[in-house]
Design a protein around this motif. Sequence first.
Motif, PDB file in Angstrom:
ATOM      1  N   MET A  90       0.787  -1.255  -0.104  1.00  0.00           N
ATOM      2  CA  MET A  90      -0.076  -0.050  -0.026  1.00  0.00           C
ATOM      3  C   MET A  90       1.008   1.300   0.076  1.00  0.00           C
ATOM      4  O   MET A  90       0.472   2.203  -0.703  1.00  0.00           O
ATOM      5  CB  MET A  90      -0.776  -0.044   1.382  1.00  0.00           C
ATOM      6  CG  MET A  90      -1.895  -1.165   1.418  1.00  0.00           C
ATOM      7  SD  MET A  90      -3.075  -0.983   2.562  1.00  0.00           S
ATOM      8  CE  MET A  90      -3.871   0.313   2.627  1.00  0.00           C
ATOM      9  N   PHE A  91       1.968   1.293   0.801  1.00  0.00           N
ATOM     10  CA  PHE A  91       2.739   2.332   0.659  1.00  0.00           C
ATOM     11  C   PHE A  91       3.515   2.513  -0.596  1.00  0.00           C
ATOM     12  O   PHE A  91       3.837   3.652  -1.093  1.00  0.00           O
ATOM     13  CB  PHE A  91       4.138   2.407   1.907  1.00  0.00           C
ATOM     14  CG  PHE A  91       5.050   3.326   1.736  1.00  0.00           C
ATOM     15  CD1 PHE A  91       4.681   4.675   2.293  1.00  0.00           C
ATOM     16  CD2 PHE A  91       6.117   3.169   1.262  1.00  0.00           C
ATOM     17  CE1 PHE A  91       5.554   5.403   2.284  1.00  0.00           C
ATOM     18  CE2 PHE A  91       7.231   4.029   1.375  1.00  0.00           C
ATOM     19  CZ  PHE A  91       6.870   5.350   1.788  1.00  0.00           C
ATOM     20  N   TYR A  94       0.802   4.123  -3.017  1.00  0.00           N
ATOM     21  CA  TYR A  94       0.851   5.420  -2.398  1.00  0.00           C
ATOM     22  C   TYR A  94       1.928   6.332  -3.001  1.00  0.00           C
ATOM     23  O   TYR A  94       1.570   7.502  -3.536  1.00  0.00           O
ATOM     24  CB  TYR A  94       0.659   5.630  -0.976  1.00  0.00           C
ATOM     25  CG  TYR A  94       0.988   7.010  -0.305  1.00  0.00           C
ATOM     26  CD1 TYR A  94      -0.162   8.028  -0.485  1.00  0.00           C
ATOM     27  CD2 TYR A  94       1.969   7.286   0.183  1.00  0.00           C
ATOM     28  CE1 TYR A  94      -0.111   9.340   0.192  1.00  0.00           C
ATOM     29  CE2 TYR A  94       2.307   8.955   0.560  1.00  0.00           C
ATOM     30  CZ  TYR A  94       1.181   9.580   0.701  1.00  0.00           C
ATOM     31  OH  TYR A  94       1.425  10.983   1.118  1.00  0.00           O
ATOM     32  N   SER A  95       3.325   5.847  -2.762  1.00  0.00           N
ATOM     33  CA  SER A  95       4.422   6.450  -3.157  1.00  0.00           C
ATOM     34  C   SER A  95       4.311   6.914  -4.800  1.00  0.00           C
ATOM     35  O   SER A  95       4.908   7.898  -5.160  1.00  0.00           O
ATOM     36  CB  SER A  95       5.711   6.030  -2.685  1.00  0.00           C
ATOM     37  OG  SER A  95       7.003   6.748  -3.073  1.00  0.00           O
ATOM     38  N   HIS A  97       1.969   6.982  -6.800  1.00  0.00           N
ATOM     39  CA  HIS A  97       0.694   8.024  -7.137  1.00  0.00           C
ATOM     40  C   HIS A  97       1.266   9.280  -6.713  1.00  0.00           C
ATOM     41  O   HIS A  97       1.080  10.365  -7.606  1.00  0.00           O
ATOM     42  CB  HIS A  97      -0.384   7.577  -6.242  1.00  0.00           C
ATOM     43  CG  HIS A  97      -1.460   8.396  -6.414  1.00  0.00           C
ATOM     44  ND1 HIS A  97      -2.488   8.688  -7.617  1.00  0.00           N
ATOM     45  CD2 HIS A  97      -2.097   9.453  -5.707  1.00  0.00           C
ATOM     46  CE1 HIS A  97      -3.232   9.498  -7.432  1.00  0.00           C
ATOM     47  NE2 HIS A  97      -2.993  10.114  -6.387  1.00  0.00           N
ATOM     48  N   LYS A  98       1.940   9.523  -5.484  1.00  0.00           N
ATOM     49  CA  LYS A  98       2.396  10.915  -5.296  1.00  0.00           C
ATOM     50  C   LYS A  98       3.669  11.291  -6.304  1.00  0.00           C
ATOM     51  O   LYS A  98       3.686  12.420  -6.423  1.00  0.00           O
ATOM     52  CB  LYS A  98       2.805  11.047  -3.848  1.00  0.00           C
ATOM     53  CG  LYS A  98       1.819  10.855  -2.838  1.00  0.00           C
ATOM     54  CD  LYS A  98       0.933  12.171  -2.948  1.00  0.00           C
ATOM     55  CE  LYS A  98      -0.007  12.240  -1.844  1.00  0.00           C
ATOM     56  NZ  LYS A  98      -0.741  13.529  -1.749  1.00  0.00           N
ATOM     57  N   GLN A 123       4.953  14.141   4.270  1.00  0.00           N
ATOM     58  CA  GLN A 123       3.897  12.996   4.220  1.00  0.00           C
ATOM     59  C   GLN A 123       4.336  11.928   3.908  1.00  0.00           C
ATOM     60  O   GLN A 123       3.792  10.791   4.307  1.00  0.00           O
ATOM     61  CB  GLN A 123       2.985  13.514   2.898  1.00  0.00           C
ATOM     62  CG  GLN A 123       2.044  15.035   3.282  1.00  0.00           C
ATOM     63  CD  GLN A 123       1.370  15.292   2.131  1.00  0.00           C
ATOM     64  OE1 GLN A 123       1.788  14.889   0.855  1.00  0.00           O
ATOM     65  NE2 GLN A 123       0.501  16.247   2.338  1.00  0.00           N
ATOM     66  N   HIS A 124       5.444  11.542   3.022  1.00  0.00           N
ATOM     67  CA  HIS A 124       5.970  10.149   2.987  1.00  0.00           C
ATOM     68  C   HIS A 124       6.614   9.813   4.106  1.00  0.00           C
ATOM     69  O   HIS A 124       6.285   8.549   4.452  1.00  0.00           O
ATOM     70  CB  HIS A 124       7.180  10.377   1.964  1.00  0.00           C
ATOM     71  CG  HIS A 124       6.818  10.381   0.519  1.00  0.00           C
ATOM     72  ND1 HIS A 124       6.002  11.383  -0.277  1.00  0.00           N
ATOM     73  CD2 HIS A 124       6.726   9.344  -0.299  1.00  0.00           C
ATOM     74  CE1 HIS A 124       5.728  10.989  -1.636  1.00  0.00           C
ATOM     75  NE2 HIS A 124       6.062   9.523  -1.622  1.00  0.00           N
ATOM     76  N   TRP A 127       3.680   8.486   6.396  1.00  0.00           N
ATOM     77  CA  TRP A 127       2.856   7.252   5.736  1.00  0.00           C
ATOM     78  C   TRP A 127       4.135   5.819   5.917  1.00  0.00           C
ATOM     79  O   TRP A 127       3.613   4.837   6.493  1.00  0.00           O
ATOM     80  CB  TRP A 127       2.757   7.564   4.355  1.00  0.00           C
ATOM     81  CG  TRP A 127       1.393   8.036   4.165  1.00  0.00           C
ATOM     82  CD1 TRP A 127       1.221   9.402   4.057  1.00  0.00           C
ATOM     83  CD2 TRP A 127       0.091   7.365   4.311  1.00  0.00           C
ATOM     84  NE1 TRP A 127      -0.066   9.640   3.821  1.00  0.00           N
ATOM     85  CE2 TRP A 127      -0.929   8.334   3.937  1.00  0.00           C
ATOM     86  CE3 TRP A 127      -0.389   6.215   4.319  1.00  0.00           C
ATOM     87  CZ2 TRP A 127      -2.246   8.066   3.844  1.00  0.00           C
ATOM     88  CZ3 TRP A 127      -1.672   5.810   4.237  1.00  0.00           C
ATOM     89  CH2 TRP A 127      -2.489   6.849   4.068  1.00  0.00           C
ATOM     90  N   ASN A 131       3.367   2.554   8.124  1.00  0.00           N
ATOM     91  CA  ASN A 131       3.560   1.462   7.447  1.00  0.00           C
ATOM     92  C   ASN A 131       4.612   0.455   8.373  1.00  0.00           C
ATOM     93  O   ASN A 131       4.001  -0.752   8.561  1.00  0.00           O
ATOM     94  CB  ASN A 131       4.366   1.888   6.001  1.00  0.00           C
ATOM     95  CG  ASN A 131       5.244   0.353   5.603  1.00  0.00           C
ATOM     96  OD1 ASN A 131       4.406  -0.631   5.451  1.00  0.00           O
ATOM     97  ND2 ASN A 131       6.389   0.266   5.201  1.00  0.00           N
TER      98      ASN A 131
END
Length: 215
Positions: A90-91, A94-95, A97-98, A123-124, A127, A131
């Motif tokens: 999931m991380f 997310y990473s 996507h960012k 933010q990273h 997250w 995680n």
Amino acid sequence: MSWHFLERWVEKANQHSTLVGKFWITFLIVCRMVIVASVGDRVYNDEQSEFKCNTLQPGCTNVCFNRFSPISHLRFWSFQILFVATPSVMFVVYSAHKSKLKKTSSKKARISNDEDDDKTFAQHFRWYLANVFVRLCIEVGFLVLQVLLFGFHVPELYKCERRPCPNTVDCFISRPMEKTIFLWFMFLYSCICVALNLVEFVYLVYAYIKKQAQK
């Protein structure tokens, strides 16, 4: 198992991991996924077929096996790998996507903004810290669950008193010593993974506090 997907996931996860996190990924891949997928199948492939009870009562052997082994060791560890790897997957999503959004916005703006970079990094960092914390909780949870379900020893003989068995029957487990060794092996590696996650979490918290103090 899709090894191409696994290779890409490891590559992406390593890009955003600390040194301790990279060690954890190595232990997860080499000492869990590969061993469970290759060695584990050979140890447990005759688990139910070689579970013999000294009775001819129909259904007795199946009921006793279900009582003795509510869930196979192999399936338990497969679930463990799946749940433990989920936060990292999931991380990575997310990473990615960012990063894609950042590239799109930088092409439009054509200007590098240090404040935005700091905000993105924060933010990273949050997250990734979450995680690692979730990974740690899952590792500890499965470690405790393994002890409660299986203990530390696979017996050679199991006495069963379940219906429809007419009386107490003796059931014999295949390869008990080999399964005991495998049980200890996976337990010790789970302990190592818990320690790695704990060290990484403490390091990240320390780094965050140190950075905040320097501001």
